[in-house]
Design a protein around this motif. Structure first.
Motif, PDB file in Angstrom:
ATOM      1  N   MET A  32      27.091  52.285  45.881  1.00 55.23           N
ATOM      2  CA  MET A  32      27.997  52.478  45.115  1.00 55.23           C
ATOM      3  C   MET A  32      28.111  51.398  44.204  1.00 55.23           C
ATOM      4  O   MET A  32      28.225  50.188  44.378  1.00 55.23           O
ATOM      5  CB  MET A  32      29.441  52.779  45.716  1.00 55.23           C
ATOM      6  N   ARG A  33      28.098  51.789  42.639  1.00 59.50           N
ATOM      7  CA  ARG A  33      28.130  50.698  41.554  1.00 59.50           C
ATOM      8  C   ARG A  33      29.064  50.759  40.789  1.00 59.50           C
ATOM      9  O   ARG A  33      29.843  51.892  40.635  1.00 59.50           O
ATOM     10  CB  ARG A  33      26.926  50.971  40.674  1.00 59.50           C
ATOM     11  N   GLN A  34      30.019  49.523  40.640  1.00 62.05           N
ATOM     12  CA  GLN A  34      31.260  49.207  39.933  1.00 62.05           C
ATOM     13  C   GLN A  34      31.424  48.017  39.131  1.00 62.05           C
ATOM     14  O   GLN A  34      30.607  47.144  39.462  1.00 62.05           O
ATOM     15  CB  GLN A  34      32.373  49.380  40.988  1.00 62.05           C
ATOM     16  N   LEU A  35      32.173  48.182  38.024  1.00 61.21           N
ATOM     17  CA  LEU A  35      32.391  47.074  37.457  1.00 61.21           C
ATOM     18  C   LEU A  35      33.532  46.152  38.112  1.00 61.21           C
ATOM     19  O   LEU A  35      34.575  46.761  38.110  1.00 61.21           O
ATOM     20  CB  LEU A  35      32.936  47.414  35.967  1.00 61.21           C
ATOM     21  N   THR A  36      33.072  45.001  38.215  1.00 62.92           N
ATOM     22  CA  THR A  36      34.107  44.296  39.318  1.00 62.92           C
ATOM     23  C   THR A  36      34.004  42.747  38.739  1.00 62.92           C
ATOM     24  O   THR A  36      33.193  42.330  38.405  1.00 62.92           O
ATOM     25  CB  THR A  36      33.763  44.111  40.563  1.00 62.92           C
ATOM     26  N   LYS A  37      35.450  42.016  39.022  1.00 63.95           N
ATOM     27  CA  LYS A  37      35.332  40.531  38.729  1.00 63.95           C
ATOM     28  C   LYS A  37      34.761  39.873  40.043  1.00 63.95           C
ATOM     29  O   LYS A  37      35.064  40.361  41.157  1.00 63.95           O
ATOM     30  CB  LYS A  37      36.877  40.305  38.508  1.00 63.95           C
ATOM     31  N   GLY A  38      34.379  38.673  39.344  1.00 61.77           N
ATOM     32  CA  GLY A  38      33.678  37.774  40.484  1.00 61.77           C
ATOM     33  C   GLY A  38      34.532  37.555  41.655  1.00 61.77           C
ATOM     34  O   GLY A  38      33.984  37.747  42.942  1.00 61.77           O
ATOM     35  N   ASN A  39      35.713  37.289  41.487  1.00 55.43           N
ATOM     36  CA  ASN A  39      36.588  37.043  42.627  1.00 55.43           C
ATOM     37  C   ASN A  39      36.953  38.325  43.671  1.00 55.43           C
ATOM     38  O   ASN A  39      37.152  38.108  44.530  1.00 55.43           O
ATOM     39  CB  ASN A  39      37.925  36.408  42.067  1.00 55.43           C
ATOM     40  N   VAL A  40      36.945  39.394  42.680  1.00 56.80           N
ATOM     41  CA  VAL A  40      37.295  40.580  43.525  1.00 56.80           C
ATOM     42  C   VAL A  40      35.974  40.813  44.437  1.00 56.80           C
ATOM     43  O   VAL A  40      36.257  41.201  45.575  1.00 56.80           O
ATOM     44  CB  VAL A  40      37.700  41.724  42.759  1.00 56.80           C
ATOM     45  N   ALA A  41      34.936  40.613  43.888  1.00 54.17           N
ATOM     46  CA  ALA A  41      33.549  40.970  44.386  1.00 54.17           C
ATOM     47  C   ALA A  41      33.331  39.946  45.897  1.00 54.17           C
ATOM     48  O   ALA A  41      33.155  40.594  46.857  1.00 54.17           O
ATOM     49  CB  ALA A  41      32.512  40.657  43.670  1.00 54.17           C
ATOM     50  N   VAL A  42      34.194  38.691  45.930  1.00 57.58           N
ATOM     51  CA  VAL A  42      34.092  37.969  47.151  1.00 57.58           C
ATOM     52  C   VAL A  42      34.713  38.641  48.217  1.00 57.58           C
ATOM     53  O   VAL A  42      34.299  38.903  49.204  1.00 57.58           O
ATOM     54  CB  VAL A  42      34.669  36.759  46.878  1.00 57.58           C
ATOM     55  N   MET A  43      35.902  39.385  47.855  1.00 57.82           N
ATOM     56  CA  MET A  43      36.677  40.066  49.246  1.00 57.82           C
ATOM     57  C   MET A  43      36.237  41.499  49.411  1.00 57.82           C
ATOM     58  O   MET A  43      35.935  41.752  50.457  1.00 57.82           O
ATOM     59  CB  MET A  43      38.116  40.251  48.717  1.00 57.82           C
ATOM     60  N   LYS A  44      35.383  42.208  48.332  1.00 64.52           N
ATOM     61  CA  LYS A  44      34.654  43.383  48.935  1.00 64.52           C
ATOM     62  C   LYS A  44      33.526  42.808  49.998  1.00 64.52           C
ATOM     63  O   LYS A  44      33.280  43.697  50.843  1.00 64.52           O
ATOM     64  CB  LYS A  44      34.253  44.083  47.661  1.00 64.52           C
ATOM     65  N   GLY A  45      32.793  42.058  49.366  1.00 63.31           N
ATOM     66  CA  GLY A  45      31.817  41.416  50.623  1.00 63.31           C
ATOM     67  C   GLY A  45      32.216  40.901  51.862  1.00 63.31           C
ATOM     68  O   GLY A  45      31.852  41.389  52.889  1.00 63.31           O
ATOM     69  N   ALA A  46      33.386  40.302  51.699  1.00 63.81           N
ATOM     70  CA  ALA A  46      33.960  39.866  52.934  1.00 63.81           C
ATOM     71  C   ALA A  46      34.328  40.885  53.884  1.00 63.81           C
ATOM     72  O   ALA A  46      34.131  40.940  55.053  1.00 63.81           O
ATOM     73  CB  ALA A  46      35.203  39.032  52.637  1.00 63.81           C
ATOM     74  N   VAL A  47      35.059  41.906  53.327  1.00 65.45           N
ATOM     75  CA  VAL A  47      35.456  43.033  54.078  1.00 65.45           C
ATOM     76  C   VAL A  47      34.080  43.804  54.718  1.00 65.45           C
ATOM     77  O   VAL A  47      34.126  44.118  56.023  1.00 65.45           O
ATOM     78  CB  VAL A  47      36.195  44.072  53.364  1.00 65.45           C
ATOM     79  N   LEU A  48      32.950  43.996  54.051  1.00 67.05           N
ATOM     80  CA  LEU A  48      31.765  44.701  54.455  1.00 67.05           C
ATOM     81  C   LEU A  48      31.091  43.763  55.551  1.00 67.05           C
ATOM     82  O   LEU A  48      30.215  44.041  56.408  1.00 67.05           O
ATOM     83  CB  LEU A  48      30.882  44.974  53.246  1.00 67.05           C
ATOM     84  N   ALA A  49      31.426  42.216  55.299  1.00 71.28           N
ATOM     85  CA  ALA A  49      31.088  41.439  56.377  1.00 71.28           C
ATOM     86  C   ALA A  49      31.720  41.243  57.640  1.00 71.28           C
ATOM     87  O   ALA A  49      31.316  40.656  58.695  1.00 71.28           O
ATOM     88  CB  ALA A  49      30.789  39.860  55.993  1.00 71.28           C
TER      89      ALA A  49
END
Length: 351
Positions: free
Chosen positions: A1-18
């Motif tokens: 899934m490709r989405q336009l995201t702010k860097g700080n928000v990407a941190v939490m998206k990665g964290a949840v997937l981790a």
């Protein structure tokens, strides 16, 4: 899934997937969106978000959650990280894995809210008291804000140690496409965790060792762990470095500027290349030395007064000259100013 995201928000998206399921933190510019994203996403996966009353409180909440075996994180900027240093030292001493994100702003003191890289010593060299190290990754894009946060959780559990994501206000606030795969990692079983069940009740997680010999043995154990990480976990990338006479070295947003600098220098006949550390600890010393051996000069560029340059000089072992160029106060060097600095450098007569 490709989405336009702010860097700080990407941190939490990665964290949840981790597999992160707990976040304790206190808002601070330019890192506040991480807490906002944690408050939004963690409850959706059965996790916990709590805004603590201070950064001191938040890092000690992280200590408690990690003791119970939860994948947990917090985030802040320079002033907040200063307050967390004692707690991070406790976490390292107790061998408790966690992830801490530092979105660096100008300092010292309250400084300003513009991007800088001046927390390098505090994060990469430990910051708190005692013989310990942080595992440190340095994203240079929104994609890496997610990917390297996920890696940080893996490293933290692998070595039972705090892992820190060292980024800057520019990367934290910028928006770029982010590619995510909808697979949520499962946190590993942690037999050492304190969970209140009969079989784990005897477990004790502590950072105090009253006898000198006991403490020495514990510190030697930590030391061996860090030496193992230095052998296998160092990461870096290069750009046009194969034939470079001038090797530019930078991390984070600076490394992106330097890619443009390399292109501009090559257009002017200067064979330039880029070396980017992806892990700041373990520092990719061996890889840097191999690339530097082929160059006539190494140019380090930082948004600080020269902190990483010390690690670069140690890695290169005096084989080639190492020059430094830095901007501070929240100023990001432009590709053009670095290009002109390098052009003057290569035009200067050899002493």
């Amino acid at each position: 899934m490709r989405q336009l995201t702010k860097g700080n928000v990407a941190v939490m998206k990665g964290a949840v997937l981790a597999g992160c399921r707990a976040y304790y933190g206190y808002p601070i510019t330019p890192a506040s969106e991480i807490a906002e994203a944690a408050a939004l996403y963690l409850p959706q996966v059965g996790g916990t978000f709590l805004q603590a009353e201070s950064e001191v409180a938040s890092i000690n909440m992280v200590y408690g959650a990690s003791s119970a075996g939860v994948r947990v994180m917090t985030a802040s900027s320079g002033p907040g990280l200063s307050l967390m240093q004692e707690g991070i030292s406790y976490l390292a001493a107790a061998e408790l894995p966690c992830v801490v994100v530092d979105v660096v702003r100008g300092g010292p003191g309250l400084g300003n809210i513009a991007p800088e890289q001046s927390d390098y010593f505090a994060i990469v060299k430990g910051g708190g008291h005692g013989c310990y190290r942080n595992l440190v990754v340095a994203p240079a894009s929104v994609q890496e804000m997610a990917d390297l946060t996920m890696l940080a959780f893996e490293l933290a559990d692998r070595y039972r140690n705090p892992a820190l994501v060292l980024t800057d206000g520019f990367i934290g606030q910028m928006m770029e496409p982010l590619e995510l795969h909808p697979h949520i990692a499962q946190a590993p079983e942690k037999s050492w965790a304190v969970k209140g069940t009969p079989e784990t009740r005897p477990n004790a997680v502590t950072s105090i060792h009253l006898e000198p010999d006991t403490l020495e043995a514990h510190v030697r154990k930590l030391e061996a762990k860090y030496k193992e990480a230095e052998k296998v976990e160092a990461r870096s990338e290069t750009y046009c470095a194969e034939d470079a006479d001038v090797l530019l070295v930078g991390y984070g947003i600076v490394s992106r500027v330097l890619r443009s600098t390399v292109d501009q220098l090559r257009e002017r006949g200067v064979r330039a290349g880029l070396f980017r550390p992806v892990t700041l600890y373990p520092f990719p010393s061996r890889a840097l030395l191999q690339e530097a051996k082929k160059a006539r000069v190494v140019q380090v560029v930082e948004m600080s007064t020269g902190m990483m340059v010390e690690d670069v000089r140690l890695a290169i072992e005096g084989r080639v000259p190492v020059e430094f160029y830095g901007r501070v106060g929240g100023n990001v060097p432009s590709a053009e100013e670095v290009r002109e600095h390098v052009m003057q450098l290569v035009a200067a007569p050899v002493a």
